[in-house]
Scaffold this motif. Structure first.
Motif, PDB file in Angstrom:
ATOM      1  N   GLU A  65       0.877  -1.161   0.000  1.00 52.23           N
ATOM      2  CA  GLU A  65       0.000   0.000   0.000  1.00 52.23           C
ATOM      3  C   GLU A  65       0.922   1.220   0.000  1.00 52.23           C
ATOM      4  OE1 GLU A  65      -3.056   1.997   3.161  1.00 52.23           O
ATOM      5  OE2 GLU A  65      -2.999  -0.200   3.077  1.00 52.23           O
ATOM      6  N   ILE A  66       0.626   2.228  -0.812  1.00 52.04           N
ATOM      7  CA  ILE A  66       1.581   3.319  -1.036  1.00 52.04           C
ATOM      8  C   ILE A  66       0.917   4.681  -0.878  1.00 52.04           C
ATOM      9  CG2 ILE A  66       3.236   4.305  -2.680  1.00 52.04           C
ATOM     10  CD1 ILE A  66       2.985   1.506  -4.150  1.00 52.04           C
ATOM     11  N   TRP A  67       1.649   5.580  -0.250  1.00 51.91           N
ATOM     12  CA  TRP A  67       1.284   6.989  -0.207  1.00 51.91           C
ATOM     13  C   TRP A  67       2.512   7.784  -0.632  1.00 51.91           C
ATOM     14  CZ3 TRP A  67       1.626  10.123   4.866  1.00 51.91           C
ATOM     15  CH2 TRP A  67       1.240  11.443   4.649  1.00 51.91           C
ATOM     16  N   VAL A  68       2.350   8.662  -1.624  1.00 53.86           N
ATOM     17  CA  VAL A  68       3.411   9.557  -2.074  1.00 53.86           C
ATOM     18  C   VAL A  68       2.934  10.987  -1.803  1.00 53.86           C
ATOM     19  CG1 VAL A  68       4.803  10.358  -4.025  1.00 53.86           C
ATOM     20  CG2 VAL A  68       4.197   7.934  -3.858  1.00 53.86           C
ATOM     21  N   PRO A  69       3.261  11.547  -0.647  1.00 51.76           N
ATOM     22  CA  PRO A  69       2.801  12.904  -0.340  1.00 51.76           C
ATOM     23  C   PRO A  69       3.447  13.918  -1.289  1.00 51.76           C
ATOM     24  CG  PRO A  69       4.201  12.057   1.427  1.00 51.76           C
ATOM     25  CD  PRO A  69       4.045  10.964   0.435  1.00 51.76           C
ATOM     26  N   LYS A  70       2.613  14.612  -2.047  1.00 49.63           N
ATOM     27  CA  LYS A  70       3.130  15.485  -3.100  1.00 49.63           C
ATOM     28  C   LYS A  70       3.952  16.647  -2.564  1.00 49.63           C
ATOM     29  CE  LYS A  70      -1.286  17.894  -3.626  1.00 49.63           C
ATOM     30  NZ  LYS A  70      -2.388  18.116  -4.547  1.00 49.63           N
ATOM     31  N   ASP A  71       3.742  17.037  -1.321  1.00 54.17           N
ATOM     32  CA  ASP A  71       4.542  18.115  -0.747  1.00 54.17           C
ATOM     33  C   ASP A  71       5.873  17.620  -0.181  1.00 54.17           C
ATOM     34  OD1 ASP A  71       3.106  16.798   1.304  1.00 54.17           O
ATOM     35  OD2 ASP A  71       3.223  18.550   2.612  1.00 54.17           O
ATOM     36  N   CYS A  72       6.176  16.345  -0.396  1.00 48.48           N
ATOM     37  CA  CYS A  72       7.442  15.758   0.071  1.00 48.48           C
ATOM     38  C   CYS A  72       8.229  15.134  -1.078  1.00 48.48           C
ATOM     39  CB  CYS A  72       7.171  14.712   1.153  1.00 48.48           C
ATOM     40  SG  CYS A  72       6.504  15.413   2.681  1.00 48.48           S
ATOM     41  N   GLU A 123       0.389  12.415 -11.496  1.00 48.97           N
ATOM     42  CA  GLU A 123      -0.816  12.002 -12.217  1.00 48.97           C
ATOM     43  C   GLU A 123      -0.729  10.522 -12.601  1.00 48.97           C
ATOM     44  OE1 GLU A 123      -4.577  12.316 -13.928  1.00 48.97           O
ATOM     45  OE2 GLU A 123      -3.540  13.721 -12.628  1.00 48.97           O
ATOM     46  N   ILE A 124       0.433  10.086 -13.060  1.00 46.74           N
ATOM     47  CA  ILE A 124       0.627   8.664 -13.403  1.00 46.74           C
ATOM     48  C   ILE A 124       0.456   7.803 -12.146  1.00 46.74           C
ATOM     49  CG2 ILE A 124       2.341   6.932 -14.108  1.00 46.74           C
ATOM     50  CD1 ILE A 124       3.467   9.124 -16.009  1.00 46.74           C
ATOM     51  N   LEU A 125       1.089   8.210 -11.069  1.00 46.34           N
ATOM     52  CA  LEU A 125       0.994   7.448  -9.823  1.00 46.34           C
ATOM     53  C   LEU A 125      -0.451   7.338  -9.358  1.00 46.34           C
ATOM     54  CD1 LEU A 125       4.076   8.934  -7.930  1.00 46.34           C
ATOM     55  CD2 LEU A 125       3.856   6.603  -8.809  1.00 46.34           C
ATOM     56  N   HIS A 126      -1.170   8.443  -9.436  1.00 49.94           N
ATOM     57  CA  HIS A 126      -2.545   8.467  -8.937  1.00 49.94           C
ATOM     58  C   HIS A 126      -3.503   7.720  -9.868  1.00 49.94           C
ATOM     59  CE1 HIS A 126      -6.003   9.791  -6.709  1.00 49.94           C
ATOM     60  NE2 HIS A 126      -6.539  10.255  -7.827  1.00 49.94           N
ATOM     61  N   THR A 127      -3.455   8.007 -11.153  1.00 54.53           N
ATOM     62  CA  THR A 127      -4.452   7.430 -12.064  1.00 54.53           C
ATOM     63  C   THR A 127      -4.129   5.999 -12.479  1.00 54.53           C
ATOM     64  OG1 THR A 127      -3.397   8.404 -14.017  1.00 54.53           O
ATOM     65  CG2 THR A 127      -5.177   9.660 -12.979  1.00 54.53           C
ATOM     66  N   THR A 128      -2.856   5.705 -12.699  1.00 55.65           N
ATOM     67  CA  THR A 128      -2.484   4.376 -13.173  1.00 55.65           C
ATOM     68  C   THR A 128      -2.311   3.379 -12.032  1.00 55.65           C
ATOM     69  OG1 THR A 128      -1.360   5.410 -15.047  1.00 55.65           O
ATOM     70  CG2 THR A 128      -0.843   3.098 -14.604  1.00 55.65           C
ATOM     71  N   LEU A 129      -1.734   3.812 -10.938  1.00 52.41           N
ATOM     72  CA  LEU A 129      -1.435   2.895  -9.832  1.00 52.41           C
ATOM     73  C   LEU A 129      -2.361   3.103  -8.628  1.00 52.41           C
ATOM     74  CD1 LEU A 129       2.479   3.058  -9.925  1.00 52.41           C
ATOM     75  CD2 LEU A 129       0.953   1.489 -11.151  1.00 52.41           C
ATOM     76  N   SER A 130      -3.280   4.031  -8.712  1.00 48.23           N
ATOM     77  CA  SER A 130      -4.226   4.339  -7.623  1.00 48.23           C
ATOM     78  C   SER A 130      -3.527   4.700  -6.317  1.00 48.23           C
ATOM     79  CB  SER A 130      -5.187   3.166  -7.403  1.00 48.23           C
ATOM     80  OG  SER A 130      -5.920   2.910  -8.569  1.00 48.23           O
ATOM     81  N   ILE A 131      -2.438   5.431  -6.416  1.00 54.95           N
ATOM     82  CA  ILE A 131      -1.659   5.828  -5.244  1.00 54.95           C
ATOM     83  C   ILE A 131      -2.179   7.156  -4.715  1.00 54.95           C
ATOM     84  CG2 ILE A 131       0.638   6.597  -4.490  1.00 54.95           C
ATOM     85  CD1 ILE A 131       1.818   4.481  -6.361  1.00 54.95           C
ATOM     86  N   ASP A 132      -2.316   7.235  -3.405  1.00 51.44           N
ATOM     87  CA  ASP A 132      -2.699   8.467  -2.730  1.00 51.44           C
ATOM     88  C   ASP A 132      -1.528   9.446  -2.835  1.00 51.44           C
ATOM     89  OD1 ASP A 132      -3.506  10.493  -1.016  1.00 51.44           O
ATOM     90  OD2 ASP A 132      -3.598   9.213   0.763  1.00 51.44           O
ATOM     91  N   CYS A 133      -1.771  10.629  -3.369  1.00 55.93           N
ATOM     92  CA  CYS A 133      -0.733  11.655  -3.505  1.00 55.93           C
ATOM     93  C   CYS A 133      -1.119  12.934  -2.768  1.00 55.93           C
ATOM     94  CB  CYS A 133      -0.469  11.942  -4.984  1.00 55.93           C
ATOM     95  SG  CYS A 133       0.191  10.541  -5.908  1.00 55.93           S
TER      96      CYS A 133
END
Length: 181
Positions: A141-148, A162-172
């Motif tokens: 399970e992955i979270w990539v905080p965009k402010d970090c 956008e790729i991370l969020h739309t393609t991999l369903s990652i919380d950004c």
């Protein structure tokens, strides 16, 4: 976010920034420094393991001290000073873009019973993207905080997110938007 089974990855923040485009990356990275320091502090308060995943800078007989020393005094010294690995942090040296490729990262995560990753650092459109993709393939399970995270340009960062969020369903979402249970 659940604390149990979570680890914070800090990718390539210990860096010389001695490459073409480094000044752009440095300018884009400065604004994330406070958020990254704050997130690391929160993770430490909640006993979430902090794992640096860093380039080796061609130091093939490397250790953490050699890599940090190699980066001191360079363009990105402010990040080396502010986010220097602490004694209880883990430090994985990677030879390529992904933190998983050719490293013991997956073995360490399994040893620590980690199922969730917070992936931060530089660059969003390269090392963060490839590390997150490899984590996704391993069913973390992955979270990539965009402010970090940062890239050489804001457009490159936004495209990667956008790729991370739309393609991999990652919380950004931003680090300030998530609370720890």
């Amino acid at each position: 976010m659940k604390i149990t089974g979570t680890a914070l990855l800090i990718v390539d923040i210990i860096n010389k920034m001695d490459f073409e485009g480094a000044e752009n990356l440095l300018a884009e990275t400065r604004p994330i420094l406070k958020s990254l320091i704050d997130l690391k502090h929160i993770c430490k308060e909640h006993d979430i393991p902090v794992i640096y995943v860093n380039d080796n800078f061609s130091l093939w007989q490397e250790n953490v001290d050699q890599v940090v020393e190699e980066c001191r005094g360079g363009l990105a010294d402010v990040f080396v000073q502010a986010l220097h690995p602490q004694e209880d942090d883990y430090f994985i040296i990677k030879p390529k873009h992904s933190g998983f490729y050719g490293t013991q990262l997956d073995i360490l995560l399994k040893h620590l019973n980690i199922s969730r990753l917070i992936i931060t650092g530089i660059t969003t459109d390269m090392c963060i993207l490839f590390t997150a993709n490899d984590a996704y393939m391993r069913e973390y399970e992955i979270w990539v905080p965009k402010d970090c995270t940062a890239a050489e340009t804001q457009d490159a960062k936004e495209h990667a997110l956008e790729i991370l969020h739309t393609t991999l369903s990652i919380d950004c979402s931003n680090s300030s938007d998530v609370s720890f249970d």
